[in-house]
Write an enzyme that holds these catalytic residues in place. Structure first.
Site, PDB file in Angstrom:
ATOM      1  N   THR A  97       0.351  -1.062   0.281  1.00  0.00           N
ATOM      2  CA  THR A  97      -0.010   0.116  -0.191  1.00  0.00           C
ATOM      3  C   THR A  97       0.995   0.526  -0.259  1.00  0.00           C
ATOM      4  O   THR A  97       1.331   1.576   1.048  1.00  0.00           O
ATOM      5  CB  THR A  97      -0.538   0.218   1.456  1.00  0.00           C
ATOM      6  OG1 THR A  97      -1.681  -1.076   1.408  1.00  0.00           O
ATOM      7  CG2 THR A  97      -1.569   0.881   1.105  1.00  0.00           C
ATOM      8  N   LYS A 172      -7.717   2.064  -3.478  1.00  0.00           N
ATOM      9  CA  LYS A 172      -7.050   1.337  -2.133  1.00  0.00           C
ATOM     10  C   LYS A 172      -7.014   2.442  -0.885  1.00  0.00           C
ATOM     11  O   LYS A 172      -7.973   2.476  -0.048  1.00  0.00           O
ATOM     12  CB  LYS A 172      -5.421   0.456  -1.756  1.00  0.00           C
ATOM     13  CG  LYS A 172      -4.610   0.461  -0.634  1.00  0.00           C
ATOM     14  CD  LYS A 172      -5.607  -0.803  -0.140  1.00  0.00           C
ATOM     15  CE  LYS A 172      -5.173  -0.651   1.043  1.00  0.00           C
ATOM     16  NZ  LYS A 172      -5.210  -1.944   2.551  1.00  0.00           N
ATOM     17  N   LYS A 240      -0.255   5.950   8.191  1.00  0.00           N
ATOM     18  CA  LYS A 240       0.669   5.580   7.182  1.00  0.00           C
ATOM     19  C   LYS A 240      -0.259   5.820   5.933  1.00  0.00           C
ATOM     20  O   LYS A 240       0.176   6.785   4.965  1.00  0.00           O
ATOM     21  CB  LYS A 240       1.536   4.852   6.893  1.00  0.00           C
ATOM     22  CG  LYS A 240       2.384   4.060   5.475  1.00  0.00           C
ATOM     23  CD  LYS A 240       2.299   3.626   4.496  1.00  0.00           C
ATOM     24  CE  LYS A 240       1.764   2.025   5.166  1.00  0.00           C
ATOM     25  NZ  LYS A 240       1.335   0.927   3.815  1.00  0.00           N
TER      26      LYS A 240
HETATM   27  N1  LIG Z   1      -1.224  -6.656   8.195  1.00  0.00           N
HETATM   28  C1  LIG Z   1      -2.322  -5.556   6.854  1.00  0.00           C
HETATM   29  O1  LIG Z   1      -3.945  -6.528   7.212  1.00  0.00           O
HETATM   30  C2  LIG Z   1      -2.017  -5.183   5.850  1.00  0.00           C
HETATM   31  C3  LIG Z   1      -3.865  -4.573   4.307  1.00  0.00           C
HETATM   32  C4  LIG Z   1      -3.306  -4.919   3.714  1.00  0.00           C
HETATM   33  C5  LIG Z   1      -2.806  -3.823   3.245  1.00  0.00           C
HETATM   34  N2  LIG Z   1      -1.665  -4.417   3.785  1.00  0.00           N
HETATM   35  C6  LIG Z   1       0.016  -3.595   2.918  1.00  0.00           C
HETATM   36  O2  LIG Z   1       0.483  -4.463   3.266  1.00  0.00           O
HETATM   37  C7  LIG Z   1       2.279  -4.212   3.415  1.00  0.00           C
HETATM   38  C8  LIG Z   1       3.348  -5.682   4.117  1.00  0.00           C
HETATM   39  O3  LIG Z   1       2.402  -5.105   5.009  1.00  0.00           O
HETATM   40  P1  LIG Z   1       2.670  -6.443   5.870  1.00  0.00           P
HETATM   41  O4  LIG Z   1       1.833  -6.785   7.422  1.00  0.00           O
HETATM   42  O5  LIG Z   1       2.851  -7.523   5.670  1.00  0.00           O
HETATM   43  O6  LIG Z   1       4.131  -6.210   7.457  1.00  0.00           O
HETATM   44  P2  LIG Z   1       4.564  -6.142   7.796  1.00  0.00           P
HETATM   45  O7  LIG Z   1       4.304  -8.027   8.160  1.00  0.00           O
HETATM   46  O8  LIG Z   1       5.153  -5.632   8.537  1.00  0.00           O
HETATM   47  O9  LIG Z   1       6.077  -6.643   6.686  1.00  0.00           O
HETATM   48  C9  LIG Z   1       6.686  -6.224   5.729  1.00  0.00           C
HETATM   49  C10 LIG Z   1       7.409  -7.274   4.766  1.00  0.00           C
HETATM   50  O10 LIG Z   1       8.295  -5.323   4.459  1.00  0.00           O
HETATM   51  C11 LIG Z   1       9.581  -5.720   4.654  1.00  0.00           C
HETATM   52  N3  LIG Z   1      10.560  -4.499   4.505  1.00  0.00           N
HETATM   53  C12 LIG Z   1       9.749  -3.139   5.118  1.00  0.00           C
HETATM   54  N4  LIG Z   1      10.681  -2.415   4.872  1.00  0.00           N
HETATM   55  C13 LIG Z   1      12.001  -2.737   3.963  1.00  0.00           C
HETATM   56  C14 LIG Z   1      12.666  -2.661   3.244  1.00  0.00           C
HETATM   57  N5  LIG Z   1      13.458  -0.863   3.593  1.00  0.00           N
HETATM   58  N6  LIG Z   1      13.457  -2.949   2.570  1.00  0.00           N
HETATM   59  C15 LIG Z   1      13.652  -4.469   2.414  1.00  0.00           C
HETATM   60  N7  LIG Z   1      12.485  -5.004   2.785  1.00  0.00           N
HETATM   61  C16 LIG Z   1      11.537  -4.128   3.231  1.00  0.00           C
HETATM   62  C17 LIG Z   1      10.043  -6.663   6.239  1.00  0.00           C
HETATM   63  O11 LIG Z   1      11.111  -7.094   6.323  1.00  0.00           O
HETATM   64  P3  LIG Z   1      11.589  -7.639   7.191  1.00  0.00           P
HETATM   65  O12 LIG Z   1      11.070  -9.145   7.851  1.00  0.00           O
HETATM   66  O13 LIG Z   1      13.175  -7.602   7.240  1.00  0.00           O
HETATM   67  O14 LIG Z   1      11.117  -6.218   8.612  1.00  0.00           O
HETATM   68  C18 LIG Z   1       8.446  -7.413   5.503  1.00  0.00           C
HETATM   69  O15 LIG Z   1       9.494  -8.745   4.974  1.00  0.00           O
HETATM   70  C19 LIG Z   1       2.234  -3.017   3.665  1.00  0.00           C
HETATM   71  O16 LIG Z   1       2.035  -2.135   2.571  1.00  0.00           O
HETATM   72  C20 LIG Z   1       0.526  -2.664   4.948  1.00  0.00           C
HETATM   73  O17 LIG Z   1       0.335  -1.291   4.616  1.00  0.00           O
HETATM   74  C21 LIG Z   1      -1.579  -5.262   4.994  1.00  0.00           C
END
Ligand SMILES: NC(=O)c1ccc[n+]([C@@H]2O[C@H](COP(=O)([O-])OP(=O)(O)OC[C@H]3O[C@@H](n4cnc5c(N)ncnc54)[C@H](OP(=O)(O)O)[C@@H]3O)[C@@H](O)[C@H]2O)c1
Length: 288
Positions: A97, A172, A240
């Site tokens: 997102t 979104k 965010k």
């Molecule tokens: N969770 C939800 O319910 C949900 C629903 C819809 C959309 N989203 C969106 O989907 C995206 C991911 O969400 P998530 O919940 O999966 O987050 P998350 O569990 O915090 O995972 C984030 C991922 O991105 C990686 N990452 C972050 N910064 C990075 C960087 N600078 N370089 C390389 N890798 C990086 C992290 O690596 P590390 O493991 O090393 O930290 C991890 O693999 C976000 O944009 C969020 O807004 C989430």
């Protein structure tokens, strides 16, 4: 079956990549914290790469699901980014997102490199990713979209092209505007019902079947009533998303008074220590 890479094995990316492998695609994964990539490969097969560039080498489609605009720039155009290894005619699909601006910026870089770009943020939360039933909102060229849609189907219940690059992120944003106002309304209703001494679960059970019903009411009403927020979609992520929404609204002159207010309410939840709580924790500031 396609040869693909997945960058970012977080709450969303991990299970999405798992569904790709389960459908028989040849999956290479990259995760910044390498232990997560190694654990994913032990559980689901495939290969782990040390950098996004190495992961993208020789793939037909590269997917990403990382945190925000800057994280996305890092894994694409940063040092050892995936874009430097994307071959001509391949496609990069971004499930982060992020802003519509970064989508357009990366699509322009992709065009220069001779490959396609689709912005494809998702809705459906952790459960949607785990169960392979996400909603995917896409922006991009129709011919490029047609090539990736059957592969995205591994983890999607609905996947639709909504316009040129950036349209997926804008859709979104609409999704998050709906959620902000809706969760505040639900919080006020549950708070009111408690003050009035009603049996909240009984009331939610009946009104969820009428005009007030919503996904949030069905999936979050009970836990809001119990004050349980230690799961789900984090308030930090929602802030965010709302900052992206409000920046876009300043540009397109949309009036979002309730969204702006709810963003401030979420800031209060953060100061209560709720940055990692689920977004349904909006009710906590009414009951503190
Ligand atoms: N969770 C939800 O319910 C949900 C629903 C819809 C959309 N989203 C969106 O989907 C995206 C991911 O969400 P998530 O919940 O999966 O987050 P998350 O569990 O915090 O995972 C984030 C991922 O991105 C990686 N990452 C972050 N910064 C990075 C960087 N600078 N370089 C390389 N890798 C990086 C992290 O690596 P590390 O493991 O090393 O930290 C991890 O693999 C976000 O944009 C969020 O807004 C989430």
């Amino acid at each position: 079956m396609a040869k693909v890479a997945f960058l970012g094995l977080g709450v969303m990316g991990g299970p999405m990549a798992r569904h790709l492998a389960a459908k028989g695609h040849d999956v290479t994964v990259y995760n910044r914290t390498k232990a997560k990539a190694d654990a994913w490969v032990s559980a689901h097969g495939g290969k782990a790469a040390a950098t996004p560039r190495e992961a993208a080498e020789g793939q037909e489609i590269v997917f990403a699901c990382v945190g925000n605009d800057d994280d996305l720039r890092q894994v694409t155009i940063g040092p050892d980014g995936a874009f430097s290894a994307m071959g001509r005619g391949t496609v990069f699909v971004d499930h982060t997102t992020a802003s519509a601006e970064v989508a357009r910026e990366l699509a322009a870089a992709a065009e220069t490199g001779g490959f396609g770009f689709v912005d494809a943020p998702v809705s459906g939360g952790q459960a949607g990713a785990e169960n392979g039933v996400l909603t995917v909102m896409c922006g991009g060229d129709p011919e490029i979209f047609a090539r990736v849609e059957p592969v995205i189907a591994a983890y999607a219940r609905a996947c639709r092209l909504l316009g040129p690059v950036g349209a997926g992120q804008l859709a979104k944003m609409m999704n998050q505007i709906c959620i902000a106002g809706l969760v505040q309304g639900l919080s006020e209703a549950v708070h009111f019902g408690k003050q009035a001494g009603l049996d909240i679960e009984a009331v939610l059970d009946v009104i969820s079947k009428g005009a007030a019903g919503s996904w949030q009411m069905e999936n979050r009403g009970k836990t809001m009533n119990e004050g349980k927020f230690d799961f789900g979609f984090a308030v930090d992520w929602m802030r965010k998303d709302l900052s992206i929404v409000l920046a876009e609204a300043r540009r397109n002159k949309a009036k979002l008074p309730v969204t702006a207010l709810v963003d401030q309410f979420y800031a209060e939840v953060q100061s209560l220590g709720g940055g990692r709580w689920d977004t349904s924790s909006l009710i906590a500031r009414l009951e503190k």
